[in-house]
Each structure stands twice: as structure tokens, then as C-alpha cells.
Design a protein around this motif. Structure first.
Motif, short mmCIF file in Angstrom:
data_model
loop_
_atom_site.label_atom_id
_atom_site.label_comp_id
_atom_site.label_asym_id
_atom_site.label_seq_id
_atom_site.Cartn_x
_atom_site.Cartn_y
_atom_site.Cartn_z
N LYS A 78 0.77 -1.29 0.12
CA LYS A 78 0.06 -0.06 0.00
C LYS A 78 0.72 1.28 -0.06
O LYS A 78 1.59 1.44 0.85
N LEU A 79 0.61 2.21 -0.98
CA LEU A 79 1.32 3.33 -1.27
C LEU A 79 0.85 4.49 -0.27
O LEU A 79 -0.25 4.51 -0.02
N ASN A 80 1.76 5.56 -0.22
CA ASN A 80 1.12 6.69 0.45
C ASN A 80 0.48 7.61 -0.56
O ASN A 80 1.15 7.78 -1.46
N SER A 81 -0.35 7.97 -0.04
CA SER A 81 -1.50 8.92 -1.10
C SER A 81 -0.75 10.07 -1.33
O SER A 81 -0.83 10.46 -2.65
N ILE A 85 0.49 11.54 -5.13
CA ILE A 85 0.01 12.83 -5.65
C ILE A 85 1.16 13.72 -6.04
O ILE A 85 1.52 14.59 -7.02
N ASN A 86 2.20 13.91 -5.04
CA ASN A 86 3.48 14.56 -5.27
C ASN A 86 4.23 14.12 -6.33
O ASN A 86 4.76 14.81 -7.01
N THR A 87 4.41 12.86 -6.72
CA THR A 87 5.04 12.32 -7.73
C THR A 87 4.37 12.69 -9.10
O THR A 87 4.90 13.15 -9.96
N LEU A 89 2.50 15.45 -9.49
CA LEU A 89 2.72 16.91 -9.35
C LEU A 89 4.07 17.17 -10.15
O LEU A 89 4.34 18.12 -10.82
N LYS A 90 5.14 16.59 -9.70
CA LYS A 90 6.52 16.77 -9.86
C LYS A 90 6.80 16.44 -11.32
O LYS A 90 7.22 17.11 -12.07
N LEU A 91 6.01 15.19 -11.82
CA LEU A 91 6.21 15.02 -13.27
C LEU A 91 5.71 16.10 -14.01
O LEU A 91 6.33 16.49 -15.09
N ALA A 92 4.39 16.57 -13.69
CA ALA A 92 3.86 17.65 -14.62
C ALA A 92 4.66 18.88 -14.75
O ALA A 92 4.82 19.57 -15.54
N ASP A 93 5.32 19.40 -13.45
CA ASP A 93 6.10 20.36 -13.38
C ASP A 93 7.60 20.10 -14.23
O ASP A 93 7.81 20.94 -14.90
N GLU A 94 7.89 19.09 -14.45
CA GLU A 94 9.12 18.62 -15.20
C GLU A 94 8.70 18.68 -16.70
O GLU A 94 9.33 19.13 -17.57
N VAL A 95 7.40 18.23 -17.01
CA VAL A 95 6.85 18.36 -18.31
C VAL A 95 6.69 19.68 -18.83
O VAL A 95 6.58 20.12 -19.92
N PRO A 101 -4.85 18.30 -8.57
CA PRO A 101 -5.56 17.17 -8.35
C PRO A 101 -7.14 17.59 -7.99
O PRO A 101 -7.08 18.58 -6.71
N LEU A 102 -8.36 17.37 -8.35
CA LEU A 102 -9.48 17.95 -8.08
C LEU A 102 -10.11 16.95 -7.04
O LEU A 102 -10.84 17.36 -6.24
N ILE A 103 -10.15 15.74 -7.48
CA ILE A 103 -10.89 14.81 -6.47
C ILE A 103 -9.89 13.52 -6.36
O ILE A 103 -9.27 12.80 -6.98
#
Length: 191
Positions: A78-81, A85-87, A89-95, A101-103
Motif C-alpha cells: 500500500k502506497l502513500n497517497s 500525488i506529489n510524484t 505533480l513533480k512529473l507535471a512540473d518537469e514536463v 488534483p481535483l478529486i
């Protein structure tokens, strides 16, 4: 004597009726036997066409079960939520896209083929150029979160209210909405 003739005629009539009933029943059974014989012949031909099972069928089954267990156990715990989300958002910033994240939904247990898995679902709004969006999706699906699935994807072009010409091709500004699911092992992996 009349009674005797009457009884004899009546006996002959009864015998004729019995003979008729037995004869028709025999003919029906004969037809059923022919139908069943043809069905048996067809089934025998179909059975002859079925190939013999491979000699190593048990070994193949054991190998497939071992492979299935290996794949099931390769799912992350089980991963940390927040980390997920941070992963993203970081990927979006890099691209170079803007991702919000809305919901988010809490971790839920879902059954797939008699196995339980934790699933974390979230909806993300993404804004950027078409080329950036394609790059973001590619890296998202092939990146660090191996069990991430894009379940739903909606994209629309950003309308320009200033009346300026829109740029064709990969530089078109778009808004996208992504429904994402991330799967992980359930706490009861030994079923």
C-alpha cells in the motif's frame, strides 16, 4: 352362443388395439434408436478430432501458477497517497503542464478474479500544450507508478477569447481531465 361370439369379437378387437399400440410404440422406439445412433456417431467423430492433451500439462499449470503468484506479489505494498500525488505533480512540473488534483477517493478494496487489491483513485485537471500533454501521459503511464492506470481521459482545446489565431499542431493549448487508478497489494495477499 351369441355371447360367445360377442366375447370372441370383443377379444379380437382388444387384441387388435393392444397390437396397434405396441406396434406404434415399437416404431417410435426404433426411430429414437436411429436418432441416438446418429448422435453417438457424430459425438464419436467430434471426440476423435480433439487432440490429446500435452504430456507436460501439469508442469505448464504449475509454471503458470508460479508466474501468476510472482506477478501478484510484484504489486507494491500500500502506497502513500501524498507521495503518489506529489510524484504526479513533480512529473507535471518537469514536463511543463499545470496539474491540479481535483478529486481524490480514499483507498478502497476491489476484487479482481477472486483476489483483493487496494485501489486509490484521483481526478486531475491538466493544462498545457498538446505536445506537453502527450509527454505527460507517456511518462505518467511508463514512470515510477507501475500500477497506474488512466481509466478515463477527456481533452478539450482552450478557446481563445481575444480573437487571435490559434496555433496549429502540437502547440495548441488544451485542458484535460484524467481519472487515474493506482493498484497495490491488499493486506491479505495469502488467499
Amino acid at each position: 352362443m351369441k355371447t360367445r361370439k360377442l366375447l370372441l369379437v370383443l377379444l379380437c378387437a382388444v387384441l387388435l388395439v393392444v397390437y396397434y399400440l405396441m406396434g406404434t410404440d415399437y416404431l417410435k422406439q426404433q426411430q429414437e434408436r436411429e436418432v441416438l445412433a446418429s448422435q453417438i456417431a457424430e459425438a464419436t467423430q467430434a471426440l476423435a478430432q480433439i487432440p490429446a492433451p500435452p504430456a507436460d500439462l501439469e508442469e505448464q499449470l504449475a509454471a503458470a501458477q508460479t508466474s501468476l503468484e510472482g506477478i501478484r506479489n510484484s504489486f507494491p505494498s500500500k502506497l502513500n497517497s501524498t507521495r503518489i500525488i506529489n510524484t504526479i505533480l513533480k512529473l507535471a512540473d518537469e514536463v511543463g503542464v499545470k496539474a491540479i488534483p481535483l478529486i481524490t477517493q480514499p483507498w478502497a478494496i476491489e476484487s479482481v478474479s477472486d483476489y483483493d487489491y487496494f485501489v486509490f483513485r484521483l481526478n486531475i485537471a491538466v493544462t498545457g500544450t498538446f505536445a506537453q500533454l502527450v509527454s505527460f501521459l507517456n511518462q505518467l503511464e511508463n514512470g515510477e507508478l507501475e500500477t497506474l492506470i488512466v481509466e478515463n481521459f477527456r481533452v478539450s482545446r482552450v478557446t481563445e477569447s481575444s480573437g487571435a489565431e490559434s496555433t496549429p499542431g502540437d502547440n495548441t493549448q488544451v485542458n484535460a481531465s484524467l481519472d487515474i487508478a493506482i493498484h497495490s497489494q491488499s493486506p491479505t495477499i495469502d488467499q
